[in-house]
Scaffold this motif. Structure first.
Motif, PDB file in Angstrom:
ATOM      1  N   ALA A  88       0.832  -1.209   0.000  1.00 44.59           N
ATOM      2  CA  ALA A  88       0.000   0.000   0.000  1.00 44.59           C
ATOM      3  C   ALA A  88       0.862   1.253   0.000  1.00 44.59           C
ATOM      4  O   ALA A  88       0.571   2.228  -0.706  1.00 44.59           O
ATOM      5  CB  ALA A  88      -0.915  -0.003   1.222  1.00 44.59           C
ATOM      6  N   ALA A  89       1.956   1.238   0.780  1.00 41.39           N
ATOM      7  CA  ALA A  89       2.842   2.404   0.819  1.00 41.39           C
ATOM      8  C   ALA A  89       3.537   2.608  -0.519  1.00 41.39           C
ATOM      9  O   ALA A  89       3.722   3.740  -0.968  1.00 41.39           O
ATOM     10  CB  ALA A  89       3.874   2.229   1.932  1.00 41.39           C
ATOM     11  N   SER A  90       3.896   1.508  -1.169  1.00 41.02           N
ATOM     12  CA  SER A  90       4.595   1.605  -2.449  1.00 41.02           C
ATOM     13  C   SER A  90       3.683   2.117  -3.556  1.00 41.02           C
ATOM     14  O   SER A  90       4.074   2.970  -4.356  1.00 41.02           O
ATOM     15  CB  SER A  90       5.169   0.241  -2.825  1.00 41.02           C
ATOM     16  N   THR A  91       2.448   1.602  -3.603  1.00 44.38           N
ATOM     17  CA  THR A  91       1.528   2.006  -4.670  1.00 44.38           C
ATOM     18  C   THR A  91       0.806   3.313  -4.359  1.00 44.38           C
ATOM     19  O   THR A  91       0.436   4.044  -5.273  1.00 44.38           O
ATOM     20  CB  THR A  91       0.485   0.901  -4.911  1.00 44.38           C
ATOM     21  N   GLY A  92       0.590   3.603  -3.074  1.00 46.87           N
ATOM     22  CA  GLY A  92      -0.147   4.805  -2.710  1.00 46.87           C
ATOM     23  C   GLY A  92       0.719   6.040  -2.569  1.00 46.87           C
ATOM     24  O   GLY A  92       0.225   7.154  -2.716  1.00 46.87           O
ATOM     25  N   THR A  93       1.992   5.853  -2.274  1.00 44.38           N
ATOM     26  CA  THR A  93       2.895   7.003  -2.119  1.00 44.38           C
ATOM     27  C   THR A  93       4.056   6.882  -3.101  1.00 44.38           C
ATOM     28  O   THR A  93       3.992   7.374  -4.213  1.00 44.38           O
ATOM     29  CB  THR A  93       3.411   7.101  -0.670  1.00 44.38           C
ATOM     30  N   THR A  94       5.126   6.199  -2.686  1.00 46.81           N
ATOM     31  CA  THR A  94       6.290   5.985  -3.543  1.00 46.81           C
ATOM     32  C   THR A  94       7.098   4.824  -2.990  1.00 46.81           C
ATOM     33  O   THR A  94       7.134   4.626  -1.763  1.00 46.81           O
ATOM     34  CB  THR A  94       7.173   7.249  -3.618  1.00 46.81           C
ATOM     35  N   SER A 106       8.070  14.998  -2.614  1.00 44.43           N
ATOM     36  CA  SER A 106       7.614  15.482  -3.924  1.00 44.43           C
ATOM     37  C   SER A 106       7.108  14.330  -4.780  1.00 44.43           C
ATOM     38  O   SER A 106       6.167  14.493  -5.567  1.00 44.43           O
ATOM     39  CB  SER A 106       8.747  16.224  -4.637  1.00 44.43           C
ATOM     40  N   GLU A 107       7.711  13.136  -4.629  1.00 43.61           N
ATOM     41  CA  GLU A 107       7.235  11.978  -5.376  1.00 43.61           C
ATOM     42  C   GLU A 107       5.826  11.579  -4.933  1.00 43.61           C
ATOM     43  O   GLU A 107       5.004  11.150  -5.754  1.00 43.61           O
ATOM     44  CB  GLU A 107       8.198  10.799  -5.186  1.00 43.61           C
ATOM     45  N   ILE A 108       5.560  11.705  -3.631  1.00 44.65           N
ATOM     46  CA  ILE A 108       4.209  11.410  -3.136  1.00 44.65           C
ATOM     47  C   ILE A 108       3.198  12.359  -3.766  1.00 44.65           C
ATOM     48  O   ILE A 108       2.115  11.949  -4.208  1.00 44.65           O
ATOM     49  CB  ILE A 108       4.187  11.515  -1.599  1.00 44.65           C
ATOM     50  N   SER A 116      -1.004  12.354 -10.600  1.00 51.31           N
ATOM     51  CA  SER A 116      -1.063  11.606 -11.855  1.00 51.31           C
ATOM     52  C   SER A 116      -2.517  11.335 -12.241  1.00 51.31           C
ATOM     53  O   SER A 116      -3.396  11.241 -11.376  1.00 51.31           O
ATOM     54  CB  SER A 116      -0.309  10.283 -11.702  1.00 51.31           C
ATOM     55  N   PRO A 117      -2.804  11.221 -13.527  1.00 44.49           N
ATOM     56  CA  PRO A 117      -4.195  10.967 -13.947  1.00 44.49           C
ATOM     57  C   PRO A 117      -4.782   9.688 -13.357  1.00 44.49           C
ATOM     58  O   PRO A 117      -5.987   9.604 -13.145  1.00 44.49           O
ATOM     59  CB  PRO A 117      -4.085  10.874 -15.474  1.00 44.49           C
ATOM     60  N   ALA A 118      -3.924   8.696 -13.085  1.00 45.35           N
ATOM     61  CA  ALA A 118      -4.433   7.430 -12.545  1.00 45.35           C
ATOM     62  C   ALA A 118      -4.928   7.580 -11.116  1.00 45.35           C
ATOM     63  O   ALA A 118      -5.827   6.866 -10.688  1.00 45.35           O
ATOM     64  CB  ALA A 118      -3.341   6.362 -12.613  1.00 45.35           C
ATOM     65  N   VAL A 119      -4.342   8.501 -10.362  1.00 46.84           N
ATOM     66  CA  VAL A 119      -4.720   8.689  -8.956  1.00 46.84           C
ATOM     67  C   VAL A 119      -5.671   9.870  -8.805  1.00 46.84           C
ATOM     68  O   VAL A 119      -6.694   9.788  -8.136  1.00 46.84           O
ATOM     69  CB  VAL A 119      -3.468   8.884  -8.076  1.00 46.84           C
ATOM     70  N   ASN A 120      -5.296  11.017  -9.396  1.00 39.92           N
ATOM     71  CA  ASN A 120      -6.145  12.221  -9.391  1.00 39.92           C
ATOM     72  C   ASN A 120      -6.547  12.615  -7.969  1.00 39.92           C
ATOM     73  O   ASN A 120      -7.725  12.674  -7.629  1.00 39.92           O
ATOM     74  CB  ASN A 120      -7.387  11.991 -10.261  1.00 39.92           C
ATOM     75  N   ASP A 121      -5.525  12.887  -7.131  1.00 36.07           N
ATOM     76  CA  ASP A 121      -5.763  13.230  -5.723  1.00 36.07           C
ATOM     77  C   ASP A 121      -5.023  14.528  -5.387  1.00 36.07           C
ATOM     78  O   ASP A 121      -3.990  14.499  -4.720  1.00 36.07           O
ATOM     79  CB  ASP A 121      -5.294  12.083  -4.832  1.00 36.07           C
ATOM     80  N   PRO A 122      -5.517  15.668  -5.852  1.00 42.91           N
ATOM     81  CA  PRO A 122      -4.824  16.934  -5.575  1.00 42.91           C
ATOM     82  C   PRO A 122      -4.775  17.263  -4.089  1.00 42.91           C
ATOM     83  O   PRO A 122      -3.907  18.016  -3.647  1.00 42.91           O
ATOM     84  CB  PRO A 122      -5.638  17.966  -6.347  1.00 42.91           C
ATOM     85  N   GLY A 123      -5.696  16.699  -3.297  1.00 38.59           N
ATOM     86  CA  GLY A 123      -5.678  16.971  -1.864  1.00 38.59           C
ATOM     87  C   GLY A 123      -4.388  16.519  -1.209  1.00 38.59           C
ATOM     88  O   GLY A 123      -3.864  17.182  -0.312  1.00 38.59           O
ATOM     89  N   THR A 124      -3.850  15.370  -1.636  1.00 46.52           N
ATOM     90  CA  THR A 124      -2.578  14.890  -1.086  1.00 46.52           C
ATOM     91  C   THR A 124      -1.440  15.824  -1.475  1.00 46.52           C
ATOM     92  O   THR A 124      -0.540  16.097  -0.676  1.00 46.52           O
ATOM     93  CB  THR A 124      -2.295  13.462  -1.582  1.00 46.52           C
ATOM     94  N   ALA A 125      -1.448  16.328  -2.700  1.00 45.19           N
ATOM     95  CA  ALA A 125      -0.408  17.266  -3.126  1.00 45.19           C
ATOM     96  C   ALA A 125      -0.479  18.555  -2.312  1.00 45.19           C
ATOM     97  O   ALA A 125       0.556  19.118  -1.925  1.00 45.19           O
ATOM     98  CB  ALA A 125      -0.557  17.567  -4.619  1.00 45.19           C
TER      99      ALA A 125
END
Length: 429
Positions: free
Chosen positions: A82-88, A295-297, A303-312
């Motif tokens: 989950a950490a690898s796919t959800g963050t980096t 910054s990678e997170i 990315s379009p696959a995730v589309n989560d601007p709140g995390t950014a």
């Protein structure tokens, strides 16, 4: 600041199997110590506890702990995924070193081995009446420890591997590295100027391995400099990628310029042994790595696959907190009393590099999102207002670059004007 061997020892203790092995040894010793301890007990404390009673308790404990340990290992692997796919993937290093997870798994494994050894010793007649009493007391203590560990584990499972929790761990690692660099500018050495030129009597020490510099033992370099009467200029700092033939440092001789082959080999060995390289970068002496991972997170979230601007946006808020630490950094003069290693010079960590590592990837990947661009501008403005001497000019430069990039990506002209209005508001302050 740690020496090379202290740093290697700390890295060693962060491995999961080390803590599990330590708990396992403690569990085995606890189970076996009941036999010699029974001789120290007064007869008044002895009372009859049947072998069947303790054996049944230990059997239940061993069976349940084996099941719980297996389940917990599965949860840990899922958290890594989950950490690898959800963050980096770079953040999994911190998830793997999570002390709560390691302590819980080590406790479960230790309890299983305690029960197993206790059952074997009990059924082979190792314990007398006093020994069974000690074993029974130790079993109750182990059960209490397991209950505490399970309660702690249940609470921790609610956040393990989650994006927010993993981002917290990365922020803490980056903050610790930045704080250490603020407290010890240039790793405790003198500053190597940006316009430094290789001296005529300089002697380059080149890398013999391929990988990333994870740690530099500056104290060891100082000892080498004192012993051989020379100055050492560190050319590459932790986080740099090296390969055979890449210059690591340049030494300047104070008294003599000619070395025989034996002295030259000794010098090369002493200097290169102060550098520790690895396949991947580490967080401890490399503040830029923590910022890059953050910054990678944010980039993955955008990315379009995730589309989560709140995390950014969350990462940008963390960036402001981290740069609040860096605002107190300073470049030491050669005569500064806080310099611990006067014969070694290390390049300064530049604020512009830190901004490029954290802010600019977010500005690039969120160039087409107005909410990200506004947050980038406000974050930079906040830092410029908070510490004008440290950030005002450099933040203004990178804020202008962000606006220039966004102007080419935003779909609506109204959004471009809105962003420029935010930038102009910052300039008017």
């Amino acid at each position: 600041m740690f020496s090379k061997w202290q740093w290697l020892f700390i890295r060693f203790t962060h491995k999961l199997w080390v803590r599990a092995a330590l708990f396992a040894v403690m569990a085995i010793v606890t189970a076996l110590i009941a036999a010699p301890v029974e001789r120290l007990l007064p007869d008044a404390l002895s009372f009859q506890i049947s072998v069947a009673t303790i054996d049944q308790i230990l059997d239940i404990l061993a069976t349940s702990m084996l099941t719980v340990t297996t389940f917990s290992l599965g949860v840990m692997v899922s958290a890594f995924t989950a950490a690898s796919t959800g963050t980096t993937p770079r953040a999994t290093q911190l998830v793997r070193e999570d002390p709560i997870t390691q302590n819980v798994l080590a406790t479960f494994l230790g309890a299983f081995l305690f029960s197993l050894v206790g059952i074997i010793a009990l059924n082979t007649g190792v314990y007398g009446e006093g020994g069974r009493l000690v074993l029974f007391a130790a079993t109750l203590l182990v059960i209490g420890i397991i209950l505490v560990a399970i309660l702690h584990w249940i609470e921790h499972l609610s956040v393990l591997g989650r994006v927010t929790e993993t981002t917290d761990q990365v922020e803490v690692a980056a903050a610790n590295a930045l704080r250490a660099r603020v407290e010890h500018p240039h790793l405790g050495a003198r500053c190597l100027p940006e316009d430094w030129q290789r001296p005529a009597n300089g002697f380059d020490i080149k890398s013999e391995s391929t990988g990333y510099i994870c740690h530099i033992d500056i104290a060891s370099l100082q000892e080498t400099a004192d012993e051989l009467k020379l100055n050492i200029n560190v050319l590459l700092t932790p986080g740099s990628f090296v390969f055979p033939g890449k210059p690591l440092a340049c030494v300047e001789f104070k008294e003599k310029e000619v070395l025989n082959s034996e002295q030259e080999a000794h010098l090369i060995n002493r200097v290169t042994s102060a550098y520790t390289t690895g396949k991947t970068r580490s967080f401890e002496q490399d503040p830029r790595f923590g910022l890059i991972v953050l910054s990678e997170i944010a980039s993955r979230a955008l990315s379009p696959a995730v589309n989560d601007p709140g995390t950014a946006i969350d990462v940008l808020g963390r960036a402001v907190r981290l740069f609040c630490i860096w605002r107190d950094h300073r470049v030491l003069g050669d005569d500064d009393e806080s310099i611990c290693f006067p014969s070694v010079r290390v390049p300064a960590l530049k604020t512009s590099d830190l901004i490029e590592d954290l802010f600019m990837p977010v500005a690039r990947d969120g160039a087409g999102l107005i909410e990200i661009q506004i947050r980038v501008q406000k974050s930079m403005a906040a830092l410029g207002d908070m510490a004008p001497e440290a950030y005002s000019d450099v933040m203004a430069h990178y804020a202008a670059l962000a606006v220039k990039r966004a102007s080419q990506s935003l779909a609506l002209e109204e959004e471009v004007e809105q962003l420029k209005a935010v930038q102009c508001e910052r300039k008017r302050r």
